[in-house]
Design an enzyme around this catalytic site. Structure first.
Site, mmCIF file in Angstrom:
data_model
loop_
_atom_site.group_PDB
_atom_site.id
_atom_site.type_symbol
_atom_site.label_atom_id
_atom_site.label_comp_id
_atom_site.label_asym_id
_atom_site.label_seq_id
_atom_site.Cartn_x
_atom_site.Cartn_y
_atom_site.Cartn_z
ATOM 1 N N ASP A 67 0.823 -1.203 0.000
ATOM 2 C CA ASP A 67 0.000 0.000 0.000
ATOM 3 C C ASP A 67 0.858 1.254 0.000
ATOM 4 O OD1 ASP A 67 0.937 -0.531 2.573
ATOM 5 O OD2 ASP A 67 -1.029 -1.032 3.373
ATOM 6 N N ASP A 136 -7.670 -2.764 14.233
ATOM 7 C CA ASP A 136 -9.059 -3.004 13.818
ATOM 8 C C ASP A 136 -9.184 -4.221 12.895
ATOM 9 O OD1 ASP A 136 -7.922 -2.056 11.484
ATOM 10 O OD2 ASP A 136 -9.249 -0.332 11.265
ATOM 11 N N HIS A 138 -7.398 -4.772 10.111
ATOM 12 C CA HIS A 138 -7.102 -4.567 8.682
ATOM 13 C C HIS A 138 -5.821 -5.283 8.264
ATOM 14 C CE1 HIS A 138 -4.821 -0.586 9.703
ATOM 15 N NE2 HIS A 138 -3.920 -1.486 9.382
ATOM 16 N N GLU A 143 -9.625 -1.613 5.312
ATOM 17 C CA GLU A 143 -10.269 -1.385 6.600
ATOM 18 C C GLU A 143 -11.512 -2.270 6.724
ATOM 19 O OE1 GLU A 143 -8.674 0.066 8.737
ATOM 20 O OE2 GLU A 143 -8.085 2.128 8.306
HETATM 21 C C1 F6R Z 1 1.357 -1.484 6.090
HETATM 22 C C2 F6R Z 1 0.104 -2.208 6.202
HETATM 23 C C3 F6R Z 1 -0.700 -2.208 7.445
HETATM 24 C C4 F6R Z 1 0.132 -2.521 8.686
HETATM 25 C C5 F6R Z 1 -0.748 -2.486 9.925
HETATM 26 C C6 F6R Z 1 0.043 -2.764 11.176
HETATM 27 O O1 F6R Z 1 1.927 -1.711 4.809
HETATM 28 O O2 F6R Z 1 -0.280 -2.792 5.236
HETATM 29 O O3 F6R Z 1 -1.705 -3.187 7.335
HETATM 30 O O4 F6R Z 1 0.731 -3.771 8.539
HETATM 31 O O5 F6R Z 1 -1.348 -1.235 10.030
HETATM 32 O O6 F6R Z 1 0.964 -1.752 11.364
HETATM 33 P P1 F6R Z 1 2.158 -1.913 12.411
HETATM 34 O O7 F6R Z 1 2.989 -3.047 11.949
HETATM 35 O O8 F6R Z 1 2.903 -0.599 12.314
HETATM 36 O O9 F6R Z 1 1.529 -2.149 13.719
#
Ligand code: F6R
Length: 261
Positions: A67, A136, A138, A143
């Site tokens: 992303d 959450d 995701h 989301e």
């Molecule tokens: C980032 C992504 C998100 C993160 C998620 C967890 O490329 O795709 O899904 O993996 O928000 O973020 P962290 O690892 O910072 O807790």
């Protein structure tokens, strides 16, 4: 789906990085799917160490980011292109042109998303996709409520995710973009092996809902339950709410070594 409970993130990172190195030895042209954020950082550190020791080359590999934020100026330190250049490309021998990131600055967003899908397909699909999980539930920036069949597209971040990610923007939630481009859940499910990483008690509830709850668009990580080769690597704190934790530990301890990750 396999759940591997490790004592700490370093142990998980060793396990996953070693599996990637083994894959790269067998298939030098491997296609990696890269997550950003905190969860994969220990894996990237370990991959860099393996490269320094001469045990890993990504010279013929390619990589796709999950992303990207929309609207950050090129070179912004929190942009996922910049993060992956720093954490992966600069420390390994992956050629910079072999890293693809959704173009969050594109004038024609739908065309940029369609192009990204074509590039992934053109490489023959992703061999191993690293994933983190949001509090959450995701994955990527899909989301809750994201279609389980979705492809790369524009999404709007929830307030909770923007608050979680404010730490990458000097703690200023207002600076976290509202919009992102993300591989869809359908796109992610096309990868041949999904490896989800989660560390710390803050992830325990999301992990339990994703792994042991119903498959639902309200918990995008629950799509792993439908994938033929999904591995969830969690530390003890992130595993704290798993009802079958003892079974997962026993299954891992007794796993035949020929099976690999
Ligand atoms: C980032 C992504 C998100 C993160 C998620 C967890 O490329 O795709 O899904 O993996 O928000 O973020 P962290 O690892 O910072 O807790």
């Amino acid at each position: 789906m396999e759940i591997v409970i490790v004592p700490d993130p370093d142990a998980g990172a060793r396990l996953v990085a070693d599996a990637i190195a083994e894959l790269a030895r067998r298939r030098p042209e491997l296609v990696l799917g890269l997550a950003t954020g905190s969860s994969p950082e220990p894996v990237y550190d370990r991959l860099a160490a393996l490269h320094r020791q001469g045990e890993l080359s990504l010279a013929r590999a390619s990589a796709f980011a999950l992303d990207e934020y929309v609207g950050l100026p090129a070179g912004h330190p929190a942009s996922y292109r910049q993060v992956l250049l720093q954490q992966v490309v600069d420390r390994l021998d992956l050629p910079p042109e072999a890293l693809a990131v959704p173009d969050g600055g594109a004038a024609d967003i739908p065309a940029a998303c369609a192009d990204y899908e074509e590039r992934i397909a053109g490489c023959g699909g992703v061999d191993l996709q690293l994933l983190g999980i949001g509090t959450d539930g995701h994955i990527g920036f899909n989301e809750p409520g994201s279609s389980l069949g979705s492809r790369t597209r524009l999404k709007t971040l929830t307030d909770a995710t923007r608050a979680d990610n404010a730490r990458f923007f000097d703690g200023q939630v207002d600076r976290v973009p509202r919009h992102v481009l993300t591989q869809g859940i359908g796109t992610i499910s096309g990868a041949r092996h999904l490896v989800l990483l989660a560390w710390g008690e803050g992830k325990a509830e999301a992990v339990a809902r994703g792994v042991e709850g119903p498959v639902t668009a309200m918990v995008p990580a629950s799509m792993l339950q439908l994938h033929p080769h999904a591995t969830v690597v969690v530390d003890e704190a992130a595993a704290a709410r798993l009802s079958l934790a003892d079974y997962y530990r026993a299954a891992w301890a007794d796993k035949p070594s020929w099976q690999g990750l």
